[in-house]
Design a protein around this motif. Structure first.
Motif, mmCIF file in Angstrom:
data_model
loop_
_atom_site.group_PDB
_atom_site.id
_atom_site.type_symbol
_atom_site.label_atom_id
_atom_site.label_comp_id
_atom_site.label_asym_id
_atom_site.label_seq_id
_atom_site.Cartn_x
_atom_site.Cartn_y
_atom_site.Cartn_z
ATOM 1 N N THR A 98 28.960 37.286 45.989
ATOM 2 C CA THR A 98 30.175 37.058 45.201
ATOM 3 C C THR A 98 31.351 37.809 45.789
ATOM 4 O O THR A 98 32.468 37.297 45.857
ATOM 5 N N HIS A 99 31.093 39.022 46.241
ATOM 6 C CA HIS A 99 32.167 39.847 46.776
ATOM 7 C C HIS A 99 32.591 39.418 48.185
ATOM 8 O O HIS A 99 33.617 39.876 48.678
ATOM 9 N N ARG A 169 39.489 42.342 38.108
ATOM 10 C CA ARG A 169 38.696 41.579 39.077
ATOM 11 C C ARG A 169 37.203 41.767 38.827
ATOM 12 O O ARG A 169 36.418 40.819 38.898
ATOM 13 N N GLU A 170 36.788 43.009 38.545
ATOM 14 C CA GLU A 170 35.371 43.290 38.328
ATOM 15 C C GLU A 170 34.840 42.531 37.120
ATOM 16 O O GLU A 170 33.723 42.002 37.144
ATOM 17 N N LYS A 171 35.644 42.457 36.069
ATOM 18 C CA LYS A 171 35.212 41.735 34.871
ATOM 19 C C LYS A 171 35.137 40.230 35.126
ATOM 20 O O LYS A 171 34.253 39.540 34.597
ATOM 21 N N ILE A 172 36.051 39.705 35.934
ATOM 22 C CA ILE A 172 35.989 38.282 36.293
ATOM 23 C C ILE A 172 34.707 37.994 37.072
ATOM 24 O O ILE A 172 34.015 36.996 36.814
ATOM 25 N N LEU A 194 37.587 40.536 28.845
ATOM 26 C CA LEU A 194 38.407 40.007 29.944
ATOM 27 C C LEU A 194 39.869 39.948 29.550
ATOM 28 O O LEU A 194 40.759 40.299 30.335
ATOM 29 N N ASP A 195 40.149 39.529 28.308
ATOM 30 C CA ASP A 195 41.532 39.476 27.814
ATOM 31 C C ASP A 195 42.156 40.867 27.776
ATOM 32 O O ASP A 195 43.335 41.047 28.112
ATOM 33 N N LYS A 196 41.364 41.851 27.360
ATOM 34 C CA LYS A 196 41.867 43.231 27.300
ATOM 35 C C LYS A 196 42.229 43.739 28.689
ATOM 36 O O LYS A 196 43.284 44.365 28.883
#
Length: 481
Positions: A98-99, A169-172, A194-196
């Motif tokens: 993913t990264h 980015r990490e949460k996405i 994610l919104d936060k």
């Protein structure tokens, strides 16, 4: 890119800036002179000068854009090629597939930032420097260089880093990796998180952007104050027409000076990129040795977790060795290090000869067994294919039959044995097999190991496994823990 290749664009940009100042000055002189009703011949000369300056400005601006863009796009192509070539040497990443997409995105952004060094740093600063020299020469005012230098020093002292988007980015990425689980248990908590993170990133970005705008405004006020002071000194010796001309010249110069702070910011971004990003793209370095493999003081880890710390291993040429360890001990990681897929954090790895390897997660091409062999060994014959399949016990397979995406039509054991056969077929001095007995029964496993030892008489054979039961015939066992 050499200075010789950049020089035409620098000259075009400076010429365009000077033509704009000339247009402003000649227009001011024409307007101011016309109010005094001079002879028609004088006005005709002034009108011709204004028209000439306007046409020159248009032509030089076009030349500036054309030459600069041509150079910039050429530079961008070279940068992207260089960065992608470096990235290809270090893939896969320790942090996972993913990264890797994140890395390629980062490289694209980095290439764009690097190519901006020319239009956003070199051109504005060189133009502002030349205008400063000319104004200082004609007006004999040391304040011009002082303003120029203070702009650079003050802009360099102010450090406005971009908003930190790492948490967002990490949460996405987590959201993407865990999408199946979220479908089962519900996405609402993850979306709230994610919104936060998005709101926090947006607020920080807005705050930093506002600060940057305020600082740019402060620089403009500072420059305007300095130029107004100079204009007051000019008014003591210049007539009305001269004062109007110099006023418009100063206005044009203020626009040129307004580009100094953004140019310094761009330069600082590029400096940080060179210090932080480019160093992370160093490919693994493999040394040579008279042994098959020689590892000294190896250290390696994922994040804060150490997998190897001062690890040493020597394998003689032609030796048959089983590397044994529990799951998570670092056996497969060691394979990736030997294959130069990962770079060691410390220590050295030396290898004598080419390596062929098989892992339990190797990709199987979807067409046929023959296609898989030909993809990895272009000129391989049917006899060589069948010989490799015979060693692993699947010689009765139809080598032209479709085996499905990633070997979907094969069982787990058949898939694993096909991967081993593919590794065997490669002309390499060192053969490394990761869990070769996974997915097959005891009788087949014992026969497979015996066949492998017999078929690799002149090759170094390294078997990585968590189970040492089948490897009594190997030359030695090496524990990894």
């Amino acid at each position: 890119m050499s200075l010789k290749r950049l020089l035409p664009a620098i000259l075009a940009n400076i010429s365009a800036a000077l033509s704009e100042i000339l247009l402003m000055a000649s227009s001011a002189w024409l307007i101011a002179s016309a109010a005094l009703h001079p002879p028609l011949s004088s006005l005709s000369i002034a009108i011709t000068l204004v028209r000439t300056a306007g046409i020159s400005r248009a032509i030089l601006r076009y030349a500036d854009r054309f030459i600069s863009h041509k150079i910039i796009f050429k530079l961008l192509d070279e940068l992207r090629g260089k960065l992608y070539f470096q990235a290809a040497k270090i893939l896969p990443l320790k942090s996972g597939r993913t990264h890797e997409g994140e890395l390629l995105h980062s490289l694209t952004v980095s290439a764009d930032l690097l190519k901006d060094f020319f239009p956003r740093v070199v051109l504005p600063l060189s133009t502002a420097a030349l205008v400063t020299i000319l104004l200082t020469y004609f007006l004999r005012e040391p304040i011009f260089p002082l303003i120029f230098i203070l702009n650079i020093i003050l802009a360099a002292q102010i450090d406005i880093k971009p908003a930190d988007d790492s948490d967002y980015r990490e949460k996405i990425l987590d959201f993407n990796d865990g999408r199946d689980e979220l479908k089962i248990f519900g996405t609402e908590p993850a979306i709230k998180s994610l919104d936060k993170a998005a709101k926090s990133f947006g607020e920080e970005n807005l705050r930093l952007t506002t600060r940057q705008i305020n600082l740019d405004t402060a620089f403009k006020v500072f420059n305007a104050a300095g130029f107004f002071f100079i204009l007051l000194k000019v008014s003591e010796v210049a007539d009305t027409i001269g004062l109007i001309v110099w006023s418009l010249i100063f206005l044009a110069t203020l626009e040129i000076f307004a580009q100094i702070p953004p140019a310094i910011r761009a330069w600082k971004k590029i400096t940080r990129l060179k210090d932080e990003k480019m160093k992370s793209l160093a490919p693994a370095q493999i040394l040579t040795t008279d042994k098959a493999i020689e590892i000294k003081n190896l250290s390696f880890g994922y994040g804060g977790e150490k997998i190897f710390d001062d690890f040493n291993l020597t394998i003689e040429r032609g030796e048959k060795i089983a590397i044994v360890g529990e799951s998570g001990a670092g056996k497969t990681t060691l394979l990736y290090l030997l294959m130069k897929l990962f770079a060691p954090d410390g220590g050295t790895i030396a290898i004598n000869g080419k390596i062929s390897a098989s892992t339990f997660t190797n990709y199987i091409f979807s067409s046929s067994i023959r296609t898989n062999f030909e993809m990895l060994n272009e000129n391989i014959s049917d006899e060589e294919i069948l010989a490799a399949l015979r060693v692993v016990g699947i010689e009765n397979f139809d080598i032209d039959a479709t085996i499905g995406e990633d070997g979907a039509n094969l069982s787990g054991g058949e898939r694993n044995r096909l991967q081993i056969a593919l590794a065997l077929a490669k002309d390499a001095e060192i053969l490394i097999l990761d869990e070769p007995t996974a997915g097959i029964d005891k009788a087949r496993a014992e026969k497979l190991i015996a066949n492998l030892i017999a078929s690799t008489k002149n090759r170094t054979l390294i078997i990585i496994t968590h189970d040492s039961n089948y490897f009594s015939e190997m030359g030695r066992l090496e524990l990894v823990h």
